[in-house]
Design a protein around this motif. Structure first.
Motif, PDB file in Angstrom:
ATOM      1  N   VAL A   4       0.875  -1.044  -0.034  1.00 51.06           N
ATOM      2  CA  VAL A   4       0.000  -0.079  -0.014  1.00 51.06           C
ATOM      3  C   VAL A   4       0.923   1.342   0.005  1.00 51.06           C
ATOM      4  CG1 VAL A   4      -1.806   1.146   1.162  1.00 51.06           C
ATOM      5  CG2 VAL A   4      -1.824  -1.302   1.273  1.00 51.06           C
ATOM      6  N   ILE A   5       0.618   2.070  -0.837  1.00 52.64           N
ATOM      7  CA  ILE A   5       1.623   3.374  -1.065  1.00 52.64           C
ATOM      8  C   ILE A   5       0.837   4.485  -1.231  1.00 52.64           C
ATOM      9  CG2 ILE A   5       3.523   2.017  -1.796  1.00 52.64           C
ATOM     10  CD1 ILE A   5       2.908   2.985  -4.814  1.00 52.64           C
ATOM     11  N   GLY A   6       1.361   5.600  -0.946  1.00 47.55           N
ATOM     12  CA  GLY A   6       0.725   6.942  -1.361  1.00 47.55           C
ATOM     13  C   GLY A   6       0.673   7.962   0.128  1.00 47.55           C
ATOM     14  N   ASN A   7       0.381   9.012  -0.207  1.00 47.37           N
ATOM     15  CA  ASN A   7       0.588  10.089   1.002  1.00 47.37           C
ATOM     16  C   ASN A   7      -0.085   9.626   2.175  1.00 47.37           C
ATOM     17  OD1 ASN A   7       1.604  12.802   1.974  1.00 47.37           O
ATOM     18  ND2 ASN A   7      -0.619  13.246   1.784  1.00 47.37           N
ATOM     19  N   THR A   8      -1.563   9.098   2.061  1.00 49.72           N
ATOM     20  CA  THR A   8      -2.279   8.562   3.100  1.00 49.72           C
ATOM     21  C   THR A   8      -1.594   7.772   3.882  1.00 49.72           C
ATOM     22  OG1 THR A   8      -4.362   8.758   1.641  1.00 49.72           O
ATOM     23  CG2 THR A   8      -4.587   7.589   3.658  1.00 49.72           C
ATOM     24  N   VAL A   9      -1.148   6.699   3.383  1.00 45.62           N
ATOM     25  CA  VAL A   9       0.016   5.564   4.084  1.00 45.62           C
ATOM     26  C   VAL A   9       1.134   6.317   4.704  1.00 45.62           C
ATOM     27  CG1 VAL A   9       1.319   3.753   3.875  1.00 45.62           C
ATOM     28  CG2 VAL A   9      -0.555   3.996   2.251  1.00 45.62           C
ATOM     29  N   ASN A  10       2.036   7.431   4.247  1.00 44.85           N
ATOM     30  CA  ASN A  10       2.949   7.908   4.814  1.00 44.85           C
ATOM     31  C   ASN A  10       2.506   8.697   5.883  1.00 44.85           C
ATOM     32  OD1 ASN A  10       4.561   7.140   2.674  1.00 44.85           O
ATOM     33  ND2 ASN A  10       4.407   8.972   1.465  1.00 44.85           N
ATOM     34  N   VAL A  11       1.332   9.555   5.840  1.00 46.28           N
ATOM     35  CA  VAL A  11       0.690  10.073   6.986  1.00 46.28           C
ATOM     36  C   VAL A  11       0.736   9.469   8.188  1.00 46.28           C
ATOM     37  CG1 VAL A  11      -1.136  11.648   7.937  1.00 46.28           C
ATOM     38  CG2 VAL A  11       0.163  12.227   5.596  1.00 46.28           C
ATOM     39  N   ALA A  12      -0.135   7.908   7.738  1.00 52.29           N
ATOM     40  CA  ALA A  12      -0.504   7.233   8.950  1.00 52.29           C
ATOM     41  C   ALA A  12       0.774   6.618   9.655  1.00 52.29           C
ATOM     42  CB  ALA A  12      -1.230   6.060   8.286  1.00 52.29           C
ATOM     43  N   SER A  13       1.974   6.423   8.906  1.00 47.61           N
ATOM     44  CA  SER A  13       3.268   5.886   9.676  1.00 47.61           C
ATOM     45  C   SER A  13       3.777   6.898  10.415  1.00 47.61           C
ATOM     46  CB  SER A  13       4.104   5.761   8.278  1.00 47.61           C
ATOM     47  OG  SER A  13       5.245   5.382   8.924  1.00 47.61           O
ATOM     48  N   ARG A  14       3.563   8.132   9.947  1.00 49.45           N
ATOM     49  CA  ARG A  14       4.167   9.321  10.605  1.00 49.45           C
ATOM     50  C   ARG A  14       3.104   9.480  11.959  1.00 49.45           C
ATOM     51  NH1 ARG A  14       6.035  11.806   5.619  1.00 49.45           N
ATOM     52  NH2 ARG A  14       8.156  10.650   5.180  1.00 49.45           N
ATOM     53  N   GLY A  20       6.490  16.210   6.184  1.00 45.40           N
ATOM     54  CA  GLY A  20       5.977  15.986   4.634  1.00 45.40           C
ATOM     55  C   GLY A  20       4.517  16.424   4.663  1.00 45.40           C
ATOM     56  N   VAL A  21       4.041  17.013   5.688  1.00 46.22           N
ATOM     57  CA  VAL A  21       2.840  17.670   5.795  1.00 46.22           C
ATOM     58  C   VAL A  21       2.798  18.943   6.056  1.00 46.22           C
ATOM     59  CG1 VAL A  21       0.482  17.714   6.758  1.00 46.22           C
ATOM     60  CG2 VAL A  21       1.630  15.459   6.317  1.00 46.22           C
TER      61      VAL A  21
END
Length: 102
Positions: A42-52, A90-91
């Motif tokens: 699963v990739i994308g900004n949504t995933v990156n924000v969840a990780s952060r 990143g946000v």
């Protein structure tokens, strides 16, 4: 003691603590790779924000954090406590986060 952390405590070991970050939004989901090495991801900004958001659990001394987008997408009422908005790499601007009200 039947639970893992209870057994660890009996041995004088630290408890295992897990933090979870949940964000809601679009993502690319599927199998990526070659026939020899296929991975589901699963990739994308949504995933990156969840990780952060997940990494904020240690700082905020929580075990579950939800983004505002996730809170807004909930289908039934859940008692949540809003925490101070947090800077997230990143946000642009701080991110509103929530945890379960206890």
């Amino acid at each position: 003691m039947n639970d893992s952390n209870g057994q660890r405590a009996a041995r004088g070991e630290d408890a295992i603590q897990i933090g979870t970050g949940i964000n809601t939004g679009p993502a690319i989901v599927g199998s990526i790779g070659s026939p020899e090495r296929m991975e589901f991801t699963v990739i994308g900004n949504t995933v990156n924000v969840a990780s952060r958001i997940e990494t904020l659990n240690e700082t905020l001394m929580t075990s579950l954090l939800l983004s505002k987008d996730t809170r807004d997408a909930l289908q039934r009422p859940v008692e949540l406590r809003e925490l101070p908005a947090q800077p997230v790499k990143g946000v642009d601007g701080p991110v509103q986060v929530f945890t379960l009200a206890t």
